[in-house]
Design a protein around this motif. Structure first.
Motif, mmCIF file in Angstrom:
data_model
loop_
_atom_site.group_PDB
_atom_site.id
_atom_site.type_symbol
_atom_site.label_atom_id
_atom_site.label_comp_id
_atom_site.label_asym_id
_atom_site.label_seq_id
_atom_site.Cartn_x
_atom_site.Cartn_y
_atom_site.Cartn_z
ATOM 1 N N GLY A 615 0.802 -1.221 0.000
ATOM 2 C CA GLY A 615 0.000 0.000 0.000
ATOM 3 C C GLY A 615 0.831 1.265 0.000
ATOM 4 N N ILE A 616 2.080 1.185 -0.538
ATOM 5 C CA ILE A 616 2.976 2.346 -0.578
ATOM 6 C C ILE A 616 2.982 2.926 -1.990
ATOM 7 N N SER A 617 2.622 4.188 -2.108
ATOM 8 C CA SER A 617 2.615 4.867 -3.400
ATOM 9 C C SER A 617 4.030 5.344 -3.726
ATOM 10 N N ALA A 618 4.509 5.032 -4.937
ATOM 11 C CA ALA A 618 5.884 5.388 -5.307
ATOM 12 C C ALA A 618 6.023 5.482 -6.814
ATOM 13 N N GLU A 619 7.032 6.247 -7.232
ATOM 14 C CA GLU A 619 7.419 6.323 -8.632
ATOM 15 C C GLU A 619 8.804 5.710 -8.778
ATOM 16 N N ILE A 620 8.983 4.875 -9.810
ATOM 17 C CA ILE A 620 10.269 4.216 -10.045
ATOM 18 C C ILE A 620 10.795 4.671 -11.402
ATOM 19 N N ALA A 621 12.004 5.215 -11.403
ATOM 20 C CA ALA A 621 12.573 5.756 -12.644
ATOM 21 C C ALA A 621 14.036 5.353 -12.775
ATOM 22 N N VAL A 622 14.534 5.417 -14.009
ATOM 23 C CA VAL A 622 15.950 5.168 -14.290
ATOM 24 C C VAL A 622 16.705 6.487 -14.163
ATOM 25 N N GLN A 623 17.836 6.481 -13.447
ATOM 26 C CA GLN A 623 18.652 7.675 -13.249
ATOM 27 C C GLN A 623 20.018 7.471 -13.897
ATOM 28 N N GLY A 624 20.626 8.557 -14.356
ATOM 29 C CA GLY A 624 22.005 8.485 -14.840
ATOM 30 C C GLY A 624 22.974 8.401 -13.679
ATOM 31 N N LEU A 625 24.108 7.734 -13.880
ATOM 32 C CA LEU A 625 25.113 7.615 -12.823
ATOM 33 C C LEU A 625 25.832 8.939 -12.620
ATOM 34 N N SER A 626 26.013 9.326 -11.365
ATOM 35 C CA SER A 626 26.858 10.471 -11.055
ATOM 36 C C SER A 626 28.309 10.010 -11.059
ATOM 37 N N MET A 627 29.255 10.957 -11.035
ATOM 38 C CA MET A 627 30.659 10.579 -11.008
ATOM 39 C C MET A 627 31.027 9.914 -9.689
ATOM 40 N N GLU A 628 30.379 10.304 -8.597
ATOM 41 C CA GLU A 628 30.663 9.645 -7.314
ATOM 42 C C GLU A 628 30.260 8.181 -7.364
ATOM 43 N N GLU A 629 29.074 7.900 -7.917
ATOM 44 C CA GLU A 629 28.635 6.509 -8.047
ATOM 45 C C GLU A 629 29.550 5.735 -8.990
ATOM 46 N N THR A 630 30.014 6.420 -10.037
ATOM 47 C CA THR A 630 30.946 5.795 -10.979
ATOM 48 C C THR A 630 32.244 5.427 -10.279
ATOM 49 N N PHE A 631 32.793 6.370 -9.504
ATOM 50 C CA PHE A 631 34.038 6.127 -8.766
ATOM 51 C C PHE A 631 33.846 4.969 -7.785
ATOM 52 N N ALA A 632 32.743 4.980 -7.054
ATOM 53 C CA ALA A 632 32.473 3.908 -6.087
ATOM 54 C C ALA A 632 32.398 2.556 -6.779
ATOM 55 N N SER A 633 31.829 2.536 -7.978
ATOM 56 C CA SER A 633 31.727 1.287 -8.734
ATOM 57 C C SER A 633 33.109 0.745 -9.085
ATOM 58 N N PHE A 634 34.026 1.636 -9.485
ATOM 59 C CA PHE A 634 35.394 1.199 -9.792
ATOM 60 C C PHE A 634 36.113 0.715 -8.541
ATOM 61 N N LEU A 635 35.900 1.396 -7.431
ATOM 62 C CA LEU A 635 36.528 0.967 -6.179
ATOM 63 C C LEU A 635 36.079 -0.438 -5.800
ATOM 64 N N GLU A 636 34.790 -0.700 -5.936
ATOM 65 C CA GLU A 636 34.259 -2.016 -5.573
ATOM 66 C C GLU A 636 34.778 -3.102 -6.505
ATOM 67 N N SER A 637 34.910 -2.766 -7.794
ATOM 68 C CA SER A 637 35.332 -3.781 -8.765
ATOM 69 C C SER A 637 36.824 -4.088 -8.655
ATOM 70 N N THR A 638 37.634 -3.087 -8.250
ATOM 71 C CA THR A 638 39.080 -3.301 -8.140
ATOM 72 C C THR A 638 39.495 -3.789 -6.759
ATOM 73 N N GLY A 639 38.623 -3.585 -5.774
ATOM 74 C CA GLY A 639 38.948 -4.001 -4.409
ATOM 75 C C GLY A 639 39.906 -3.078 -3.700
ATOM 76 N N VAL A 640 40.195 -1.904 -4.278
ATOM 77 C CA VAL A 640 41.096 -0.928 -3.644
ATOM 78 C C VAL A 640 40.287 -0.095 -2.674
ATOM 79 N N ARG A 641 40.593 -0.176 -1.387
ATOM 80 C CA ARG A 641 39.870 0.596 -0.378
ATOM 81 C C ARG A 641 40.826 1.514 0.356
ATOM 82 N N ASP A 642 40.253 2.583 0.918
ATOM 83 C CA ASP A 642 41.044 3.546 1.694
ATOM 84 C C ASP A 642 41.155 3.031 3.121
ATOM 85 N N VAL A 643 42.256 2.358 3.437
ATOM 86 C CA VAL A 643 42.418 1.780 4.768
ATOM 87 C C VAL A 643 43.644 2.345 5.483
#
Length: 643
Positions: A615-643
């Motif tokens: 019973g939750i009203s919502a709109e679902i849409a496709v969004q373009g990736l921001s550069m931050e999301e893009t960077f995070a995606s590369f970090l996750e795929s390479t496994g390089v973390r800031d430790v």
């Protein structure tokens, strides 16, 4: 005062010194329970002063500021017990010589938290921040992102209902920033925590439920991010298909636009007329077949428009006076080349085997958080830091063997403002002209032309310390350009600068590359600045983890991790709980819930069905990736973390 508000600020004012200007000038706003409210604006806007008054650590000169009905001015000690306050800076509330566990225990004793409640809260917060494996590590040996997460644990340990966070993610790596925001939004959704935070990142403010834009001590706009974006008058378009200088010149005296700004190979124009009128104007100026596409305005566009509207002036058009370069015979097409360039400080590898080839006249961006290795790499390329291994050439010169000769061929603008504040603008330029060895005959024409072209002429006799930050940055660039170098290095040049001055600065950088053929290498931790660069290198933990144009990197991230789905709903708390159980990577983004999906159509149908059943009203849409999301995606795929 708003009796129903958890945080209520009414006509607040604060002045530093008897005759100084008001740092906070009649600021009023209120924050409801369970809301994430953002005070956004550049350094010096007054954000920190407001939050310090609310935290009970700074007095005020007028007005009132209340937390849960208690005046932070009249009874600051009573307010302190009701909130969690995280000051500006990476882990400024931590003790570097204490371990992660010892810092947490110190705050337990400080807050007098009962033993049973302490262990329950500690274990939950360690799980949320993923810091449990590092309990024995001293806080001084943590990365920036980990320090901020530990600082957040210490702030949240007594489970306050009100959080005051002063620029909590500045300089933090994208994955840690995303973790940080996930924790905040989960606390809001699950416990109804009220959050007031400050930030200079306009893109980050999109994650807030409501925002107030601050400029020179005053609030110039307030509302939800969507409401503010819709408040832009006219239509925002991106124009491409011709040299950006020609497009800008064609629109310079045209009254059909509210603003014109350079963005990489595009020009963004806020139209006050129809797009057909824009095409007609470009055609009249001899620009045929130019592409015009509609784009969505963001909070930076809103900020720039509101500031220029209030000050009754558009962003001034600057013309750069730097002579076009003439490449030497046999010169390489690459102005900067590196091969396995490495730098170590003891056992710590600051830059790890970096390979680059940057073309003449290219704007190349090094993107990454504080501590990623950007500044160390730039210092090696400038001959200021000796490489530990590998090779590098800049303007045809070896960065190790020809370090002193190299300095005549480069301009360098450091991360921190490095000019003499007690000298006038003209005196600083005279000093640098002498350092660069310009003759008396060369100095006056070069200084005069740079003062005029960078809009500094009227400030020539002003002390540098009295200039606003945007003008100081222009002066720093002028000093770097005095000897007309073919390569210019800009190390985080716009950090803390207001969006209007930032756009003007980037206009200058674009003209420098296109008009004069100067190669520009710029480092930044502002993810949204990536769009200004021709190509990007994403750096993390000393490594270059990705290389390409902004659009290429976004497409690669989309191919790897999928399309971004965004759910917009007023019932964000129950919707998030429901969707997170189905899609574990779903996260809150303001009142939106979003995640990347390799099967977007199937995920959209599944999410829609689950929300409808609840019973939750919502709109679902496709969004373009921001550069931050893009960077995070590369970090996750390479496994390089800031430790």
């Amino acid at each position: 005062m708003n009796a129903s508000a958890i945080i209520d600020v009414d006509s607040l004012s604060k002045r530093y010194g008897r005759k100084g200007p008001l740092a906070v000038d009649g600021v009023s706003f209120s924050v409801r329970r369970g809301q994430v409210f953002g005070l956004i604006g550049p350094d010096g806007a007054g954000k920190t002063s407001v939050i310090q008054v609310l935290a009970g650590v700074l007095s005020a000169d007028g007005g009132d500021a209340r937390v849960e009905g208690i005046s932070a001015i009249g009874d600051p000690e009573a307010v302190k017990s009701r909130l969690g306050y995280m000051p500006q800076g990476l882990g400024q509330n931590l003790y570097d010589t204490l371990t992660v566990a010892e810092n947490i225990e110190f705050f337990r004793d400080l807050r007098l938290i009962p033993e049973g409640q302490f262990w329950e809260n500690r274990d939950r917060l360690l799980a949320m921040t993923r810091l449990a494996p590092f309990l024995d590590r001293p806080a001084g040996k943590l990365s920036g992102g980990m320090r901020q997460k530990l600082a957040l644990i210490c702030t949240l340990l007594h489970l306050p209902d009100v959080l005051l966070l002063d620029e909590p993610t500045t300089g933090v790596d994208p994955l840690s920033r995303r973790d940080f925001w996930t924790i905040i939004h989960e606390l809001v959704a699950e416990r109804g925590v009220t959050v007031l935070l400050t930030t200079s990142y306009m893109d980050e403010a999109e994650r807030c439920h409501d925002v107030a834009m601050m400029h020179r001590g005053r609030i110039i706009a307030a509302g939800t991010p969507d409401e503010l974006a819709r408040s832009l008058p006219g239509t925002l378009v991106a124009v491409s298909g011709a040299p950006v200088k020609a497009i800008r010149a064609a629109l310079a005296d045209w009254n059909g636009s509210a603003s014109v700004a350079l963005f990489g190979a595009e020009v963004h124009v806020l139209l006050t007329v129809e797009t057909a009128d824009l095409h007609a104007q470009l055609a009249r100026q001899g620009l045929q077949g130019v592409s015009v596409r509609l784009i969505t305005g963001n909070l930076e566009d809103v900020f720039v428009h509101r500031v220029t509207q209030r000050e009754s002036a558009q962003s001034e058009a600057l013309e750069l006076a730097v002579a076009p370069l003439r490449p030497a015979d046999g010169a390489s097409k690459h102005a900067i080349e590196t091969r396995n360039l490495t730098c170590r400080f003891g056992d710590f590898t600051a830059v790890n085997r970096v390979n680059l080839a940057i073309s003449t006249g290219e704007i190349f961006g090094l993107l990454g958080p504080n501590g990623a290795g950007k500044t160390t790499l730039i210092k090696m390329l400038c001959g200021l830091q000796k490489p530990g291994a590998g090779q590098g050439r800049v303007a045809g010169l070896d960065v190790d063997k020809q370090r002193f000769a190299l300095r005549e061929h480069i301009g360098y603008m450091s991360q921190r403002f490095s000019l003499y504040r007690d000298l006038t603008v003209a005196a600083n330029l005279e000093l640098y002209a002498g350092l660069y060895g310009l003759t008396t005959a060369q100095r006056r024409p070069r200084i005069d032309s740079l003062l005029a072209s960078l809009g500094l002429g009227e400030y020539a006799s002003r002390l540098t310390d009295s200039l606003p930050m945007g003008l100081r940055q222009r002066l720093g660039l002028a000093c770097a350009l005095l000897h007309e170098p073919p390569v210019v290095f800009l190390d985080e040049p716009t950090s803390g600068v207001d969006p209007v001055a930032r756009r003007q600065f980037w206009d200058i950088v674009h003209l420098l590359a296109e008009q004069s053929g100067v190669t520009v290498l710029v480092s930044t931790h502002y993810m949204d600045e990536a769009e200004h660069c021709h190509r990007l290198g994403l750096m993390q933990a000393g490594q270059l983890i990705a290389l390409g144009t902004p659009s290429e990197l976004k497409q690669t991230a989309k191919t790897r991790a999928g399309t971004l789905l965004a759910v917009q709903t007023g019932e964000f708390a129950p919707a998030f709980k429901l969707l997170h159980a189905i899609f574990p990577k779903a996260m809150l983004y303001g009142r939106r819930i979003q995640w990347q999906s390799l099967t977007p159509e199937a995920d959209r149908d599944q999410a829609s069905t689950a929300l409808n059943r609840a019973g939750i009203s919502a709109e679902i849409a496709v969004q373009g990736l921001s550069m931050e999301e893009t960077f995070a995606s590369f970090l996750e795929s390479t496994g390089v973390r800031d430790v």
